[in-house]
Every structure is written in structure tokens, then in C-alpha cells.
Design a protein around this motif. Sequence first.
Motif, PDB file in Angstrom:
ATOM      1  N   LEU A 124      -3.189 -14.012  49.512  1.00  0.00           N
ATOM      2  CA  LEU A 124      -4.613 -13.832  49.806  1.00  0.00           C
ATOM      3  C   LEU A 124      -5.243 -12.762  48.924  1.00  0.00           C
ATOM      4  O   LEU A 124      -6.385 -12.896  48.482  1.00  0.00           O
ATOM      5  CB  LEU A 124      -4.786 -13.477  51.285  1.00  0.00           C
ATOM      6  N   GLU A 125      -4.492 -11.673  48.669  1.00  0.00           N
ATOM      7  CA  GLU A 125      -5.008 -10.600  47.813  1.00  0.00           C
ATOM      8  C   GLU A 125      -5.242 -11.105  46.390  1.00  0.00           C
ATOM      9  O   GLU A 125      -6.230 -10.764  45.748  1.00  0.00           O
ATOM     10  CB  GLU A 125      -4.037  -9.417  47.794  1.00  0.00           C
ATOM     11  N   LYS A 126      -4.304 -11.934  45.895  1.00  0.00           N
ATOM     12  CA  LYS A 126      -4.460 -12.463  44.534  1.00  0.00           C
ATOM     13  C   LYS A 126      -5.638 -13.423  44.458  1.00  0.00           C
ATOM     14  O   LYS A 126      -6.374 -13.433  43.468  1.00  0.00           O
ATOM     15  CB  LYS A 126      -3.184 -13.187  44.103  1.00  0.00           C
ATOM     16  N   MET A 127      -5.820 -14.219  45.497  1.00  0.00           N
ATOM     17  CA  MET A 127      -6.942 -15.150  45.518  1.00  0.00           C
ATOM     18  C   MET A 127      -8.275 -14.393  45.562  1.00  0.00           C
ATOM     19  O   MET A 127      -9.248 -14.781  44.921  1.00  0.00           O
ATOM     20  CB  MET A 127      -6.835 -16.072  46.736  1.00  0.00           C
ATOM     21  N   ALA A 128      -8.275 -13.301  46.314  1.00  0.00           N
ATOM     22  CA  ALA A 128      -9.501 -12.512  46.429  1.00  0.00           C
ATOM     23  C   ALA A 128      -9.726 -11.645  45.200  1.00  0.00           C
ATOM     24  O   ALA A 128     -10.853 -11.398  44.786  1.00  0.00           O
ATOM     25  CB  ALA A 128      -9.441 -11.639  47.676  1.00  0.00           C
ATOM     26  N   GLY A 129      -8.603 -11.178  44.577  1.00  0.00           N
ATOM     27  CA  GLY A 129      -8.689 -10.329  43.396  1.00  0.00           C
ATOM     28  C   GLY A 129      -9.496  -9.079  43.671  1.00  0.00           C
ATOM     29  O   GLY A 129      -9.414  -8.470  44.728  1.00  0.00           O
ATOM     30  N   ARG A 182       2.932  -6.009  37.454  1.00  0.00           N
ATOM     31  CA  ARG A 182       2.942  -6.605  38.790  1.00  0.00           C
ATOM     32  C   ARG A 182       2.368  -8.018  38.743  1.00  0.00           C
ATOM     33  O   ARG A 182       1.707  -8.403  37.785  1.00  0.00           O
ATOM     34  CB  ARG A 182       2.150  -5.731  39.768  1.00  0.00           C
ATOM     35  N   ALA A 183       2.645  -8.763  39.799  1.00  0.00           N
ATOM     36  CA  ALA A 183       2.169 -10.148  39.855  1.00  0.00           C
ATOM     37  C   ALA A 183       0.660 -10.157  40.035  1.00  0.00           C
ATOM     38  O   ALA A 183       0.137  -9.605  41.007  1.00  0.00           O
ATOM     39  CB  ALA A 183       2.843 -10.879  41.019  1.00  0.00           C
ATOM     40  N   LEU A 184      -0.035 -10.787  39.092  1.00  0.00           N
ATOM     41  CA  LEU A 184      -1.496 -10.863  39.134  1.00  0.00           C
ATOM     42  C   LEU A 184      -1.939 -12.322  39.059  1.00  0.00           C
ATOM     43  O   LEU A 184      -1.216 -13.174  38.546  1.00  0.00           O
ATOM     44  CB  LEU A 184      -2.108 -10.087  37.967  1.00  0.00           C
ATOM     45  N   SER A 185      -3.124 -12.575  39.562  1.00  0.00           N
ATOM     46  CA  SER A 185      -3.692 -13.917  39.419  1.00  0.00           C
ATOM     47  C   SER A 185      -4.044 -14.145  37.955  1.00  0.00           C
ATOM     48  O   SER A 185      -4.103 -13.209  37.150  1.00  0.00           O
ATOM     49  CB  SER A 185      -4.951 -14.041  40.281  1.00  0.00           C
ATOM     50  N   ASN A 186      -4.308 -15.397  37.614  1.00  0.00           N
ATOM     51  CA  ASN A 186      -4.649 -15.735  36.234  1.00  0.00           C
ATOM     52  C   ASN A 186      -5.911 -14.997  35.788  1.00  0.00           C
ATOM     53  O   ASN A 186      -5.980 -14.458  34.675  1.00  0.00           O
ATOM     54  CB  ASN A 186      -4.852 -17.251  36.119  1.00  0.00           C
ATOM     55  N   ALA A 187      -6.908 -14.945  36.666  1.00  0.00           N
ATOM     56  CA  ALA A 187      -8.163 -14.263  36.330  1.00  0.00           C
ATOM     57  C   ALA A 187      -7.929 -12.773  36.114  1.00  0.00           C
ATOM     58  O   ALA A 187      -8.482 -12.169  35.189  1.00  0.00           O
ATOM     59  CB  ALA A 187      -9.187 -14.480  37.445  1.00  0.00           C
ATOM     60  N   ASP A 188      -7.089 -12.168  36.959  1.00  0.00           N
ATOM     61  CA  ASP A 188      -6.815 -10.738  36.823  1.00  0.00           C
ATOM     62  C   ASP A 188      -5.981 -10.448  35.576  1.00  0.00           C
ATOM     63  O   ASP A 188      -6.144  -9.400  34.946  1.00  0.00           O
ATOM     64  CB  ASP A 188      -6.099 -10.206  38.072  1.00  0.00           C
ATOM     65  N   SER A 189      -5.095 -11.358  35.223  1.00  0.00           N
ATOM     66  CA  SER A 189      -4.311 -11.184  33.992  1.00  0.00           C
ATOM     67  C   SER A 189      -5.229 -11.186  32.769  1.00  0.00           C
ATOM     68  O   SER A 189      -5.058 -10.390  31.841  1.00  0.00           O
ATOM     69  CB  SER A 189      -3.277 -12.309  33.857  1.00  0.00           C
ATOM     70  N   LYS A 190      -6.234 -12.080  32.776  1.00  0.00           N
ATOM     71  CA  LYS A 190      -7.214 -12.121  31.687  1.00  0.00           C
ATOM     72  C   LYS A 190      -7.995 -10.813  31.619  1.00  0.00           C
ATOM     73  O   LYS A 190      -8.220 -10.252  30.552  1.00  0.00           O
ATOM     74  CB  LYS A 190      -8.189 -13.279  31.895  1.00  0.00           C
ATOM     75  N   LYS A 191      -8.418 -10.339  32.802  1.00  0.00           N
ATOM     76  CA  LYS A 191      -9.192  -9.093  32.855  1.00  0.00           C
ATOM     77  C   LYS A 191      -8.371  -7.927  32.322  1.00  0.00           C
ATOM     78  O   LYS A 191      -8.875  -7.097  31.558  1.00  0.00           O
ATOM     79  CB  LYS A 191      -9.614  -8.813  34.300  1.00  0.00           C
ATOM     80  N   SER A 192      -7.095  -7.872  32.695  1.00  0.00           N
ATOM     81  CA  SER A 192      -6.213  -6.802  32.224  1.00  0.00           C
ATOM     82  C   SER A 192      -6.071  -6.839  30.707  1.00  0.00           C
ATOM     83  O   SER A 192      -6.135  -5.803  30.034  1.00  0.00           O
ATOM     84  CB  SER A 192      -4.843  -6.929  32.893  1.00  0.00           C
ATOM     85  N   SER A 193      -5.888  -8.037  30.161  1.00  0.00           N
ATOM     86  CA  SER A 193      -5.752  -8.181  28.706  1.00  0.00           C
ATOM     87  C   SER A 193      -7.014  -7.740  27.993  1.00  0.00           C
ATOM     88  O   SER A 193      -6.965  -7.057  26.963  1.00  0.00           O
ATOM     89  CB  SER A 193      -5.435  -9.638  28.354  1.00  0.00           C
TER      90      SER A 193
END
Length: 625
Positions: free
Chosen positions: A43-48, A446-457
Amino acid sequence: MTEILNAIGGKMPLIVQILTSAATLLGGLALFLYGMNMMTNGLEKMAGGKLETILKKASSNKFKGIALGAGVTAVIQSSSATTVMIVGLVGSGIMALPQTIGMLMGTNIGTTITPWITGLADLGGGESAGWLSSLKLLKPDFFAPIIAVIGIILIMFFAKKNRINKDIGALFLGFAILMQGMELMSSAVEFLTDTDNESIVNTLISIVSFFDSWYGVILALILATLFTTVVQSSSASVGVLQAIVMATVKIDPDLVSFKVAIPIILGFNIGTCVTAVISSLGANRNAKRVAITHLVIKIFAVALCFVPFFIMTFIPLNNPWFAHGVNVWTIAIFHTLFNVVTTFILLPASKLFEKIAFWLVKDKQEKEKVAYIDPILISQSPAVALSECANLTVEMCALSKGTLDLSIDSLYNYDPKTAQSIIDNEALIDKYEDHIGTYLVQISSRALSNADSKKSSKLLHTIGDFERLSDHALNIVNVSEELKNKNIVFSDEAKAEIAVITDAIKEILNITSNAFVNDSIDVAKRVEPLEQVIDKLIATTKMNHITRLQKGACTIELGFVLSDLLNNYERISDHCSNIAVAIIETSHNSFGTHEYLNHVKNDNNEMFQAEYKSFADKYTISVQQ
């Protein structure tokens, strides 16, 4: 000796059964906690970062805070996770203690939804007939396997296409595991239903009778607190109690009475606060105050309920109502009513809890932390921590742009105070880059959603460019100092050319800043055409300087200063281009800077050509003959 061995041997089947049941109970509890953790993470990953936005909406309106705290906790199914998140936000200076009190109270309400879900395990039980028997279709042992299958299919076959499918799959699978854990805990205590075994029945009655006394009630409160402290989940603790009650109700519906269950549930509510207290140990004082406030609120709430309960039960009143037995639904009802009622009774005392927190955690001089994110957020809520990194990078962007504007505006007007401000800002921006970069590396592991991985990059690719922009601001103010100290004056032609390039530089900074802050791909695409125009302007100015030098209208010394200024301008536009490309290419899961630039410049890109012409018409420098 033989008699002793025979006695032990006679008890061995019961001992083995107890040990087996205890192991099964622990296994079920482990599955319950793991399933809840999977649900929370999914749920946390979905909410980001949306969770952070939701939590930060809490204001001085405590009713809104209660609603937000309850809503977020009900969604992510963990009051501990929400509380730890709040502790981290306060520790990072993003929120203040008064804002969080209503939210902390709300988390207590939000966590009560889980016992209602786990109570499904008792639906349609017993000898239910007719339409009541159809309620068995809602029991976990019917629908949990179906949900588990859907979850594993999403994870195995659809996760590569869309990361959110993996998060939804984890949510479904976590729910199924949680319900399976509940079933295991229920089956672990099924041996208690063997009414033909007098040893079991008598032992159980003796244990319950002990907790039926005034000192037993107090001990039940303490043991329940300790149990939840270890488990770190009041929902899991209540689930264990529900499993035991489902078994013992078959022996005697009144065996586990309200007199025994109420102090146990109250103890569970105190124990769940310990997670936040532990997580705040390494945090700053404000974070500690949040954790302490949560604990104090719970202690007051429990006292508010336990004292009247104790008086009505053991002092002359001796209320017989408390002797009635509980079931899974009355446990859920009491757990919910306790938290809802005490929340609204204690709400007017918010200021008191705030004062207690400040009294328990004294103010001391703490070193100011630049671009600080509490480690609690990174470890417990990486999506929220990433969102804070984005906010800090926006601050860094504004600081870099503001420093450059200050530097450019003082080009012909050197002032020591302004120069010192630029030097201080540059040092501060260096700290921003260092801290944000460190946080991003930790979060990315850490495990991140696809959107959060993009934001981190994107953030990792841009913070270095923002830092370099501040370096060029420092270089430009050095040029300004040199002009003043050496009493150097550019020719009117050179000043006019520099003014054109300066205007173009200011516009490219504005466009880049706007694109980054608003995460706008369309705006970012306007940067590269202007960067190409700036390159042409700089090249023309350098050629014109050579022409003026040949005519004796300029000096070599002026040429060095001009070249230094133009090189800084060129590098500023290059860094703006890098930032824009990072914004654009993040959406494509790629950072092929050269490929992108070659494409927009060489593939007859109509938008690029139109923007380039527009900027070229706006900023022009004539070639001198």
C-alpha cells in the motif's frame, strides 16, 4: 522413580499437544505479522509520496488531523507504521508537534479495522443453518486462497509490464497470508475444545480464574502490554485473543469474560506505542516528543477506562455484566469503542499532552541540520523520504537560481556583502548536494515503486548540476571583483553583447527551474533550443572580441576576463540542458543524453526548430566586420 516416569509418561500426549499448539500459534503469528507487513509495504508503494502529502495537510484543525490519521492507518493497516512516519516527519522539521496530536489520536481509531477483518474467521461457524450458513463463503478459508492466487499471478506474470501490478499482487498476497496466519492461530488452540479431557478444561479454568481476581486483572494488563511490545502490533495481539476466544467459547461461552478480556485489550493498546518510542531513540528531541505524546495519550486513555472498570468490578458495586463472555465481534466492538470514545474525550486536553511531552523531553541546544531527513523515514517509509528529498531538491534549485541571479545582477556592481552572501549560499548548496545524495543512495537500496525509482534517478542526475550552477555563481562574482579591483571597463559593444547573453541566461534559468519544480516535460523541451542559441551568441561574441582586438579597440587583459565570463555562461546553459534532459528522459526510463540531443537537433524535429527560431529572433548579436 518409576512412578514419576509413569506420571510424566501419562502426561506426555498432553505436553506434546501443548508444545505443538504453541509452535503452531507462533507460526500463525509470524504469518499474520508477515502478511500485515506485505500489505503495508504494498500500500505504501502504491501511495508513494502521496502519503506524505496527505499527512502534511494536517493543520491546527485537530478534527481534520484525526480523520487523516485514521484514514491513513486504515489504508496501510498499521498504526505503528503511521506513527513512525509522523515521528520521522517531525524529526525532519517538516511538521510540528501540535499538528500531530490529532493525527496520533486518529491512528488509534484507524488500527481498529483489523480485528473486524480477522473476525471474518468466525463467520458462519457452529451449527448455523439456512442463510446463516452462506456466511461461510465470507470466511478466509474460502476466499483467502482465491486472493492468494490472484496476487501471485499479478506478481509472476504482470509485474514486468507495470510495477503497480506487483504492488497490488503483494497487497493481495499479504492479505491472504495474514488471514492464513489467523486460521493457523485458531487451529493452534483447537485442542482447548476437547471438553472430554478434564486436564485441559481444569487447567484452562484455573488460568482464567486467576486472571479473574483483582491482582490477576492488573497482571493481565501488564502481560498484554509486554506481549504487544514484543510483537509490535496491537492488531496481531487482538488477533491472538480472538483466536483463543473462538476455541474456548466451545467449552464455555462465558469462560473468557469481559473482566478478563478488557484489561488484556487495554494492555494491547499501550504496547503498540512502543514501536514509535523505540524508533525515536536515535532521533532529535522533537521526534522523541511525538513518540512520548503518543504513549502518554494511550496511558491516559487506558486509565480513563481501566479505573472505572476496576471500581465497578471489584469494589462493592461488583457489576455482574463483566462476567459475561466475549466473542470475536464483542472484542472488535470494545476495541473500536475504546479508541473512538477516549479519542474524543481526550481531544480537548491536546495542549496538556503537548506540555507533558516538553516537560519529559527538555529543550537543549541542538546543532542546526541542513537538508535533514530523519533516518526513521528512510528505514520505515522510503517513499515518504524520497518525496522529502524531492522537496529538498526544489529548495536547492531555488537557492542555486537565486544565487546565480544575485551574482549576475552584481556583475558591474561588486559589493563585498553580496559576494559574502553568494559564498555562503554556495557552501550551503554543497551541503544540500552531499546530504540529498547520501539519502538518495540509501533510499534507492530499498524496494521502491516504478514511479519512485524514476523520481530517485531524476534527483540523482540533477543535484550535481544544481551544485555546479552555484559554483558558476561564485566564479561570476569573482569576475565582478576582478573588474572592480583592476578598474577594467568593457567596451560599449562588449557590454551590449554581454547584456543580450545575460538576458538569455536568465531566461534559460527560469525555464529550467519552472520545468524542474513542476516536473513539466513540455517546458523542459524548451531548454535545449535556447541552449543552442546561447552557444551561438557566445561564439559570435568571442569572434567579435577578436575583431575588436585586431582593430585595437580592446585589450588582451579584457579578453581574459570576457572569456572567463563567457565560459561560465556557457557552462550554466550546459547544466540547464542536463537538468532538462534528466526530466525528459526519466519518463522514458532512459538517461541517454547524447542520443536525445542528437535526435532533437538532427532529426528535423519541428518543435525544436520552431523554438530555436523563436529564441534566435529574440536574442541576436551581429557579427562585426
